[in-house]
Design an enzyme around this catalytic site. Structure first.
Site, PDB file in Angstrom:
ATOM      1  N   GLU A 139       9.326   0.969  10.796  1.00 44.93           N
ATOM      2  CA  GLU A 139      10.338   2.156  10.889  1.00 44.93           C
ATOM      3  C   GLU A 139       9.405   3.406  10.977  1.00 44.93           C
ATOM      4  OE1 GLU A 139      13.408   1.533  10.542  1.00 44.93           O
ATOM      5  OE2 GLU A 139      13.715  -0.404   9.992  1.00 44.93           O
ATOM      6  N   LYS A 154       1.023  -1.144   0.085  1.00 42.99           N
ATOM      7  CA  LYS A 154      -0.163   0.029  -0.098  1.00 42.99           C
ATOM      8  C   LYS A 154       0.835   1.131  -0.012  1.00 42.99           C
ATOM      9  CE  LYS A 154      -1.546   2.902   2.366  1.00 42.99           C
ATOM     10  NZ  LYS A 154      -1.548   4.159   1.577  1.00 42.99           N
ATOM     11  N   CYS A 177      12.994  10.888   7.974  1.00 43.08           N
ATOM     12  CA  CYS A 177      12.994  10.470   9.416  1.00 43.08           C
ATOM     13  C   CYS A 177      14.526  10.650   9.899  1.00 43.08           C
ATOM     14  CB  CYS A 177      12.778   9.003   9.456  1.00 43.08           C
ATOM     15  SG  CYS A 177      13.605   7.872   8.270  1.00 43.08           S
TER      16      CYS A 177
HETATM   17  P1  NAP Z   1       2.072   8.325   7.872  1.00 37.88           P
HETATM   18  O1  NAP Z   1       1.025   9.310   7.655  1.00 37.88           O
HETATM   19  O2  NAP Z   1       2.099   7.443   8.835  1.00 37.88           O
HETATM   20  O3  NAP Z   1       1.881   7.352   6.427  1.00 37.88           O
HETATM   21  C1  NAP Z   1       2.582   6.193   6.144  1.00 37.88           C
HETATM   22  C2  NAP Z   1       1.801   5.463   5.276  1.00 37.88           C
HETATM   23  O4  NAP Z   1       0.659   4.694   6.167  1.00 37.88           O
HETATM   24  C3  NAP Z   1       1.115   6.023   4.214  1.00 37.88           C
HETATM   25  O5  NAP Z   1       0.935   4.918   3.241  1.00 37.88           O
HETATM   26  C4  NAP Z   1      -0.274   6.022   4.823  1.00 37.88           C
HETATM   27  O6  NAP Z   1      -1.337   6.273   3.790  1.00 37.88           O
HETATM   28  C5  NAP Z   1      -0.384   4.887   5.826  1.00 37.88           C
HETATM   29  N1  NAP Z   1      -1.451   5.353   6.321  1.00 37.88           N
HETATM   30  C6  NAP Z   1      -1.955   6.245   7.171  1.00 37.88           C
HETATM   31  N2  NAP Z   1      -2.903   6.108   7.976  1.00 37.88           N
HETATM   32  C7  NAP Z   1      -3.061   4.655   8.017  1.00 37.88           C
HETATM   33  C8  NAP Z   1      -4.001   3.991   8.679  1.00 37.88           C
HETATM   34  N3  NAP Z   1      -4.865   4.341   9.618  1.00 37.88           N
HETATM   35  N4  NAP Z   1      -3.916   2.503   8.570  1.00 37.88           N
HETATM   36  C9  NAP Z   1      -2.989   2.065   7.357  1.00 37.88           C
HETATM   37  N5  NAP Z   1      -2.209   2.966   6.818  1.00 37.88           N
HETATM   38  C10 NAP Z   1      -2.566   4.164   6.995  1.00 37.88           C
HETATM   39  O7  NAP Z   1       3.586   8.947   7.316  1.00 37.88           O
HETATM   40  P2  NAP Z   1       3.979  10.077   6.343  1.00 37.88           P
HETATM   41  O8  NAP Z   1       3.502  11.337   6.990  1.00 37.88           O
HETATM   42  O9  NAP Z   1       3.554   9.439   5.081  1.00 37.88           O
HETATM   43  O10 NAP Z   1       5.504   9.915   6.454  1.00 37.88           O
HETATM   44  C11 NAP Z   1       6.328  10.644   7.231  1.00 37.88           C
HETATM   45  C12 NAP Z   1       6.731   9.630   8.544  1.00 37.88           C
HETATM   46  O11 NAP Z   1       7.195   8.661   8.365  1.00 37.88           O
HETATM   47  C13 NAP Z   1       7.563  10.510   9.416  1.00 37.88           C
HETATM   48  O12 NAP Z   1       7.033  10.266  10.715  1.00 37.88           O
HETATM   49  C14 NAP Z   1       9.090   9.927   9.114  1.00 37.88           C
HETATM   50  O13 NAP Z   1       9.917   9.830  10.408  1.00 37.88           O
HETATM   51  C15 NAP Z   1       8.591   8.431   9.019  1.00 37.88           C
HETATM   52  N6  NAP Z   1       9.518   7.889   8.121  1.00 37.88           N
HETATM   53  C16 NAP Z   1      10.262   6.945   8.844  1.00 37.88           C
HETATM   54  C17 NAP Z   1      11.406   6.075   8.398  1.00 37.88           C
HETATM   55  C18 NAP Z   1      12.068   5.113   8.925  1.00 37.88           C
HETATM   56  O14 NAP Z   1      12.739   4.449   8.276  1.00 37.88           O
HETATM   57  N7  NAP Z   1      12.151   5.135  10.188  1.00 37.88           N
HETATM   58  C19 NAP Z   1      11.689   6.537   6.809  1.00 37.88           C
HETATM   59  C20 NAP Z   1      10.871   7.404   6.146  1.00 37.88           C
HETATM   60  C21 NAP Z   1       9.460   7.841   7.057  1.00 37.88           C
HETATM   61  P3  NAP Z   1      -1.847   7.438   3.279  1.00 37.88           P
HETATM   62  O15 NAP Z   1      -0.759   8.025   2.412  1.00 37.88           O
HETATM   63  O16 NAP Z   1      -2.835   7.327   2.533  1.00 37.88           O
HETATM   64  O17 NAP Z   1      -2.185   8.547   4.314  1.00 37.88           O
END
Ligand code: NAP
Length: 488
Positions: A261, A185, A295
């Site tokens: 992650e 997804k 991140c």
């Molecule tokens: P996010 O809002 O958590 O979204 C990540 C993914 O989860 C997207 O595909 C999103 O879909 C999906 N999602 C959202 N709500 C969901 C739910 N209720 N159930 C299932 N899936 C759901 O994060 P983001 O804003 O895209 O990304 C930024 C975050 O990722 C930051 O906190 C960053 O630090 C973290 N990150 C961590 C790493 C690591 O390796 N540690 C690497 C990169 C990023 P939608 O797009 O449809 O909302």
């Protein structure tokens, strides 16, 4: 040179459907959603919007393909990954342009991400043929232990928008290498790179049903039934800690293997004996990679008091010289943020820090005009009470805070719920190692501002996550250990 025709062509060429059972199909109800260019705010195209029913079709496909795929020769799986690696490199220019259009990062960085993404396929092709087991005599003699590894089973892979392809390949690579089928997804804002990757995998000979891709505007409605199905055996998620916590709770029901992650709040420490040129270059890399939308981005920069003015002036000069603009334009180093909400969040955090006593050395205010641009910004004297000390900025803002002693800075860096990565700059190796050991994070950059490498174990501690991606550890996340006790 007019880049319009190329832009239109790469968008036109990418599949716009769901990838289910090896076929590109429309959503069951025919729905689509728009994908935008964050540098203009304009629509690029529409893609299929998966429904929960589509989720069930993908689940059937992944479950149906699992047994046969698990039985393929490791070398055959490795060859698929090598073929996909080659195709990514052949198409790097088109794929980079596509990524820049949907996500905003400058073309040079998008090219870098495609190469980085491809490297996960090469790395895991090499791991696929080195999955090890064991055979040993029981301590009391008599019986023998046979230890083997088996694929965990169908996996659900959820990726974020900030690295739209690399966050996919570092999950898909080990899943294929281990013999797991998957449902992916992608993030709603950047589905195109993943759809293009789906086509690459098809052409690389990945069998039908082994990789399924579901762009959707209804993430929870699609993924929760999958996690509770009892068919999915593994979740790998990259995204925010808040969503990660919800998904972990849902995964508990079927006791799924999880790799999480999550968010970061990286500390970047400059000790007074550091090479200041190297520290500034390191801070630029740690802060400005992906326009700060990473991140791993340096979120809190601690500089020993005796060198903070010099460091701040040099960093502000380097930051203010970075060209900002549409990522497709030659020479641009800083693209737009992903959307207006992200830009407003950055501005709110900057305003809050300034209200708390921080001083702006460069930047600090969003420009007018189309696109979600924000200028490279350096703040100094940022107090520990500022919101940006505890929240991910996710933008091109470098907050500097002075410190006096090593103990004080270690305590300050560790004073966060996160623990993904920290950075330390010093010319005293003994001191550098001492500080690196004391920092509570899964990774530390010692005199370097980038730690990501497909051959290294990437991941965090505390609220930054569970498990590791890349390195030897990356494939283990998709393997179960089986022990057969043998009477002799
Ligand atoms: P996010 O809002 O958590 O979204 C990540 C993914 O989860 C997207 O595909 C999103 O879909 C999906 N999602 C959202 N709500 C969901 C739910 N209720 N159930 C299932 N899936 C759901 O994060 P983001 O804003 O895209 O990304 C930024 C975050 O990722 C930051 O906190 C960053 O630090 C973290 N990150 C961590 C790493 C690591 O390796 N540690 C690497 C990169 C990023 P939608 O797009 O449809 O909302």
């Amino acid at each position: 040179m007019d880049s319009e025709p190329n832009e239109a062509r790469v968008v036109a060429d990418v599949p716009k459907g769901l990838l289910v059972a090896g076929q590109w199909v429309e959503a069951g109800n025919g729905a689509t959603f728009d994908v935008f260019d964050p540098s203009t705010g304009e629509v690029l195209c529409a893609v299929a919007d998966a429904t929960p029913e589509d989720g069930r079709r993908a689940l059937d496909a992944a479950a149906g393909a699992q047994k046969e795929f698990a039985a393929t020769a490791p070398r055959a799986r490795a060859d698929m990954l090598v073929a996909a690696f080659d195709l990514l490199h052949e198409r790097i220019e088109d794929l980079a342009l596509l990524m820049t259009l949907e996500m905003g990062k400058p073309l040079a960085e998008a090219r870098g991400e495609i190469a980085y993404a491809a490297e996960f396929f090469r790395h895991f092709a090499e791991e696929a043929v080195r999955i090890e087991g064991g055979y040993q005599t029981a301590p009391a003699g008599g019986s023998r232990f046979l230890i083997t590894k088996q694929p965990v089973g169908p996996a659900l892979l959820i990726t974020p928008w900030n690295f739209p392809m690399a966050m996919g390949t570092r999950k898909i690579g080990p899943a294929i290498a281990a013999g797991c089928t998957s449902i992916i997804k992608p993030a709603q804002q950047t589905p195109l790179s993943m759809l293009a990757l789906g086509e690459v995998l098809r052409e690389a000979g990945v069998p039908e049903g082994v990789v399924n891709i579901l762009p959707t505007t209804r993430p929870g409605e699609i993924t929760e039934p999958l996690l509770r199905s009892g068919v999915i055996r593994k979740l790998s998620f990259t995204g925010s800690t808040g969503v990660g916590r919800q998904l972990l709770a849902q995964s508990a029901e079927q006791v799924l293997r999880t790799s999480m992650e999550l968010g970061g709040n990286a500390g970047f420490v400059v000790l007074e004996d550091a090479d200041i040129d190297e520290a500034v270059a390191g801070a630029m890399a740690a802060k400005m990679r992906n326009t700060g939308e990473a991140c791993t981005a340096a979120n809190r920069i601690f500089v020993q008091r005796s060198v903070i003015d010099e460091f701040g002036d040099r960093l502000a000069k380097a930051m203010s010289e970075l060209p900002v603009g549409r990522g497709v334009e030659e020479g641009v180093r800083v693209g737009p943020l992903i959307d207006e909400k992200a830009r407003e969040k950055v501005q709110t955090l900057v305003d809050d820090a300034v209200a708390g006593g921080a001083r702006v050395l460069t930047g600090g205010a969003a420009p007018d005009g189309p696109g979600y641009f924000y200028p490279p910004t350096v703040l100094t004297g940022v107090p520990a009470s500022a919101k940006m000390a505890s929240e991910e900025i996710f933008g091109p803002v470098a907050p500097l805070t002075p410190f006096d002693t090593e103990d004080e800075v270690v305590a300050a860096v560790n004073d966060t719920e996160y623990g993904l990565v920290n950075y330390v700059f010093t010319n005293d190796l003994r001191r550098g190692l001492r500080v690196a050991e004391a920092l509570e994070s899964g990774m530390v950059g010692l005199n370097q501002g980038v730690v990501s490498n497909p051959a290294a174990p990437f991941g965090g501690v505390k609220a930054s996550g569970l498990g590791r991606e890349g390195g030897r550890a990356g494939i283990e996340e998709y393997l179960e250990t089986k022990y057969v006790g043998i009477a002799m």
